[in-house]
Scaffold this motif. Structure first.
Motif, PDB file in Angstrom:
ATOM      1  N   ALA A  67     -10.462   5.719   4.763  1.00 31.76           N
ATOM      2  CA  ALA A  67      -9.177   6.114   5.344  1.00 31.76           C
ATOM      3  C   ALA A  67      -7.974   5.473   4.203  1.00 31.76           C
ATOM      4  CB  ALA A  67      -8.919   5.085   6.781  1.00 31.76           C
ATOM      5  N   MET A  68      -7.043   6.297   4.301  1.00 30.55           N
ATOM      6  CA  MET A  68      -5.619   5.989   3.600  1.00 30.55           C
ATOM      7  C   MET A  68      -4.643   5.544   4.686  1.00 30.55           C
ATOM      8  SD  MET A  68      -6.887   6.475   0.707  1.00 30.55           S
ATOM      9  CE  MET A  68      -5.305   6.410  -0.291  1.00 30.55           C
ATOM     10  N   VAL A  69      -4.282   4.425   4.542  1.00 25.10           N
ATOM     11  CA  VAL A  69      -3.236   3.702   5.185  1.00 25.10           C
ATOM     12  C   VAL A  69      -1.858   3.783   4.861  1.00 25.10           C
ATOM     13  CG1 VAL A  69      -2.797   1.929   6.929  1.00 25.10           C
ATOM     14  CG2 VAL A  69      -5.191   2.724   6.456  1.00 25.10           C
ATOM     15  N   ASP A  70      -1.042   4.185   5.097  1.00 25.45           N
ATOM     16  CA  ASP A  70       0.423   4.091   4.758  1.00 25.45           C
ATOM     17  C   ASP A  70       0.949   3.054   5.575  1.00 25.45           C
ATOM     18  OD1 ASP A  70       0.266   6.617   3.302  1.00 25.45           O
ATOM     19  OD2 ASP A  70       1.106   7.633   4.982  1.00 25.45           O
ATOM     20  N   VAL A  71       1.451   2.044   4.713  1.00 24.93           N
ATOM     21  CA  VAL A  71       1.876   0.588   5.386  1.00 24.93           C
ATOM     22  C   VAL A  71       3.436   0.448   5.024  1.00 24.93           C
ATOM     23  CG1 VAL A  71       1.634  -1.899   5.604  1.00 24.93           C
ATOM     24  CG2 VAL A  71      -0.421  -0.231   4.998  1.00 24.93           C
ATOM     25  N   LYS A  72       4.218   0.244   5.914  1.00 29.64           N
ATOM     26  CA  LYS A  72       5.646  -0.009   5.618  1.00 29.64           C
ATOM     27  C   LYS A  72       5.730  -1.721   5.790  1.00 29.64           C
ATOM     28  CE  LYS A  72      10.130   1.788   6.810  1.00 29.64           C
ATOM     29  NZ  LYS A  72      10.317   1.830   5.184  1.00 29.64           N
ATOM     30  N   VAL A  73       6.299  -2.423   4.991  1.00 29.38           N
ATOM     31  CA  VAL A  73       6.390  -3.856   5.033  1.00 29.38           C
ATOM     32  C   VAL A  73       7.665  -4.344   4.932  1.00 29.38           C
ATOM     33  CG1 VAL A  73       3.949  -3.884   4.425  1.00 29.38           C
ATOM     34  CG2 VAL A  73       5.947  -4.284   2.570  1.00 29.38           C
ATOM     35  N   THR A  74       7.855  -5.469   5.203  1.00 27.92           N
ATOM     36  CA  THR A  74       9.119  -6.233   4.656  1.00 27.92           C
ATOM     37  C   THR A  74       8.631  -7.220   3.481  1.00 27.92           C
ATOM     38  OG1 THR A  74       9.696  -6.558   7.234  1.00 27.92           O
ATOM     39  CG2 THR A  74      10.705  -8.131   5.615  1.00 27.92           C
ATOM     40  N   PRO A  75       9.402  -6.970   2.389  1.00 30.52           N
ATOM     41  CA  PRO A  75       9.094  -7.502   1.216  1.00 30.52           C
ATOM     42  C   PRO A  75       9.561  -8.987   1.236  1.00 30.52           C
ATOM     43  CG  PRO A  75      10.950  -6.063   0.764  1.00 30.52           C
ATOM     44  CD  PRO A  75      10.483  -5.697   2.249  1.00 30.52           C
ATOM     45  N   PRO A  92     -12.004  -7.597   2.325  1.00 33.19           N
ATOM     46  CA  PRO A  92     -13.279  -6.988   1.645  1.00 33.19           C
ATOM     47  C   PRO A  92     -13.185  -5.377   2.220  1.00 33.19           C
ATOM     48  CG  PRO A  92     -13.857  -8.498   3.471  1.00 33.19           C
ATOM     49  CD  PRO A  92     -12.612  -8.708   3.180  1.00 33.19           C
ATOM     50  N   GLU A  93     -12.537  -4.926   3.053  1.00 31.52           N
ATOM     51  CA  GLU A  93     -12.642  -3.763   3.729  1.00 31.52           C
ATOM     52  C   GLU A  93     -11.545  -2.778   2.820  1.00 31.52           C
ATOM     53  OE1 GLU A  93     -13.068  -6.125   7.575  1.00 31.52           O
ATOM     54  OE2 GLU A  93     -11.788  -6.013   5.744  1.00 31.52           O
ATOM     55  N   VAL A  94     -10.616  -3.538   2.031  1.00 35.70           N
ATOM     56  CA  VAL A  94      -9.733  -2.877   1.232  1.00 35.70           C
ATOM     57  C   VAL A  94     -10.088  -2.593  -0.028  1.00 35.70           C
ATOM     58  CG1 VAL A  94      -7.418  -2.904   0.381  1.00 35.70           C
ATOM     59  CG2 VAL A  94      -7.712  -3.829   2.552  1.00 35.70           C
ATOM     60  N   LYS A  95     -10.267  -1.203  -0.493  1.00 31.31           N
ATOM     61  CA  LYS A  95     -10.963  -0.909  -1.952  1.00 31.31           C
ATOM     62  C   LYS A  95      -9.696  -0.549  -3.024  1.00 31.31           C
ATOM     63  CE  LYS A  95     -14.648  -1.091  -0.044  1.00 31.31           C
ATOM     64  NZ  LYS A  95     -15.335  -2.729  -0.158  1.00 31.31           N
ATOM     65  N   ALA A  96      -8.155  -0.316  -2.460  1.00 28.58           N
ATOM     66  CA  ALA A  96      -7.193  -0.076  -3.485  1.00 28.58           C
ATOM     67  C   ALA A  96      -5.765  -0.133  -2.494  1.00 28.58           C
ATOM     68  CB  ALA A  96      -7.317   1.118  -4.078  1.00 28.58           C
ATOM     69  N   VAL A  97      -4.849  -0.818  -3.178  1.00 27.69           N
ATOM     70  CA  VAL A  97      -3.700  -0.929  -2.527  1.00 27.69           C
ATOM     71  C   VAL A  97      -2.822  -0.509  -3.904  1.00 27.69           C
ATOM     72  CG1 VAL A  97      -1.855  -2.593  -2.033  1.00 27.69           C
ATOM     73  CG2 VAL A  97      -4.173  -3.057  -1.430  1.00 27.69           C
ATOM     74  N   TYR A  98      -1.718   0.427  -3.226  1.00 31.66           N
ATOM     75  CA  TYR A  98      -0.644   1.006  -4.583  1.00 31.66           C
ATOM     76  C   TYR A  98       0.457   0.652  -3.771  1.00 31.66           C
ATOM     77  CZ  TYR A  98      -5.056   3.500  -5.822  1.00 31.66           C
ATOM     78  OH  TYR A  98      -6.090   3.592  -6.449  1.00 31.66           O
ATOM     79  N   VAL A 108      -3.063   2.005   1.228  1.00 26.30           N
ATOM     80  CA  VAL A 108      -4.037   0.999   1.074  1.00 26.30           C
ATOM     81  C   VAL A 108      -5.295   2.088   1.387  1.00 26.30           C
ATOM     82  CG1 VAL A 108      -5.097  -0.923   2.260  1.00 26.30           C
ATOM     83  CG2 VAL A 108      -2.700  -0.926   2.122  1.00 26.30           C
ATOM     84  N   SER A 109      -6.146   1.997   0.748  1.00 30.29           N
ATOM     85  CA  SER A 109      -7.595   2.858   0.780  1.00 30.29           C
ATOM     86  C   SER A 109      -8.671   1.690   1.378  1.00 30.29           C
ATOM     87  CB  SER A 109      -7.932   3.201  -0.732  1.00 30.29           C
ATOM     88  OG  SER A 109      -9.439   3.666  -0.406  1.00 30.29           O
ATOM     89  N   VAL A 110      -9.079   2.098   2.556  1.00 30.44           N
ATOM     90  CA  VAL A 110      -9.987   1.080   3.300  1.00 30.44           C
ATOM     91  C   VAL A 110     -11.333   1.803   3.621  1.00 30.44           C
ATOM     92  CG1 VAL A 110     -10.310   0.197   5.445  1.00 30.44           C
ATOM     93  CG2 VAL A 110      -7.994   0.392   4.630  1.00 30.44           C
ATOM     94  N   LYS A 111     -12.410   0.993   3.344  1.00 32.44           N
ATOM     95  CA  LYS A 111     -13.602   1.677   3.542  1.00 32.44           C
ATOM     96  C   LYS A 111     -14.452   1.096   4.923  1.00 32.44           C
ATOM     97  CE  LYS A 111     -14.769   4.217  -0.305  1.00 32.44           C
ATOM     98  NZ  LYS A 111     -15.789   4.467  -1.456  1.00 32.44           N
TER      99      LYS A 111
END
Length: 165
Positions: A67-75, A92-98, A108-111
């Motif tokens: 899954a590709m997860v779009d995340v809105k955050v407060t910096p 550990p579920e997260v494979k990449a963060v951009y 966030v790429s999650v497997k």
């Protein structure tokens, strides 16, 4: 960075399986020089690792859900998005963060083994982080190309059954 280092990186980026002897020959260097160059780039953390791309769809009972997860955050103050991204990429579920431009801050790429497993991760771990404002999840249904490698040949043809009235 030296030209010879860039040449080496381009060679192994396309095929990390190249033997040192072959790399040395392609670059016109000795085997020892080539090994030293690789060691230097690994120590400088320019070469971070070596990986193999596997088409898990062709391996029985081994396919994972992505899954590709779009995340809105407060910096966070003084560290921006870096601290939030670090908390997320440690799962550990997260494979990449951009860090992204646009509507959402992080991609966030999650497997996981199932969609339900990914759903639990997002609701119980990712969304529970204080700095996460919202998420939008996109499940990967089929991969056609990954890291420049085509996963399905065009000549495999359309395997759908023809339906007619």
């Amino acid at each position: 960075m030296e030209e010879v280092e860039v040449e080496l990186l381009k060679l192994i980026e396309n095929n990390a399986n190249l033997e040192v002897e072959k790399i040395a020959k392609l670059m016109g260097k000795s085997i020892d020089e080539t090994r030293e160059l690789i060691d230097k780039l690994e120590k400088k953390k320019v070469i971070l690792g070596y990986s193999t791309l596997i088409d898990w769809a062709k391996v029985l009972n081994e396919e994972e859900v992505t899954a590709m997860v779009d995340v809105k955050v407060t910096p966070a103050r003084d560290v921006g998005f870096d601290k939030v991204a670090e908390r997320i990429y440690r799962f550990p579920e997260v494979k990449a963060v951009y860090l992204m431009s646009g509507t959402y801050d992080l991609s966030v790429s999650v497997k996981g083994k199932t969609m339900m497993e990914i759903g639990h991760f997002i609701s119980e771990k990712l969304s529970a982080l204080d700095s996460v404002l919202s998420t939008t999840t996109h499940f990967v249904l089929k991969k056609y190309k990954h890291d420049g490698i085509i996963l399905q040949d065009a000549d495999e043809g359309d395997k759908r059954i023809v339906v007619s009235p």
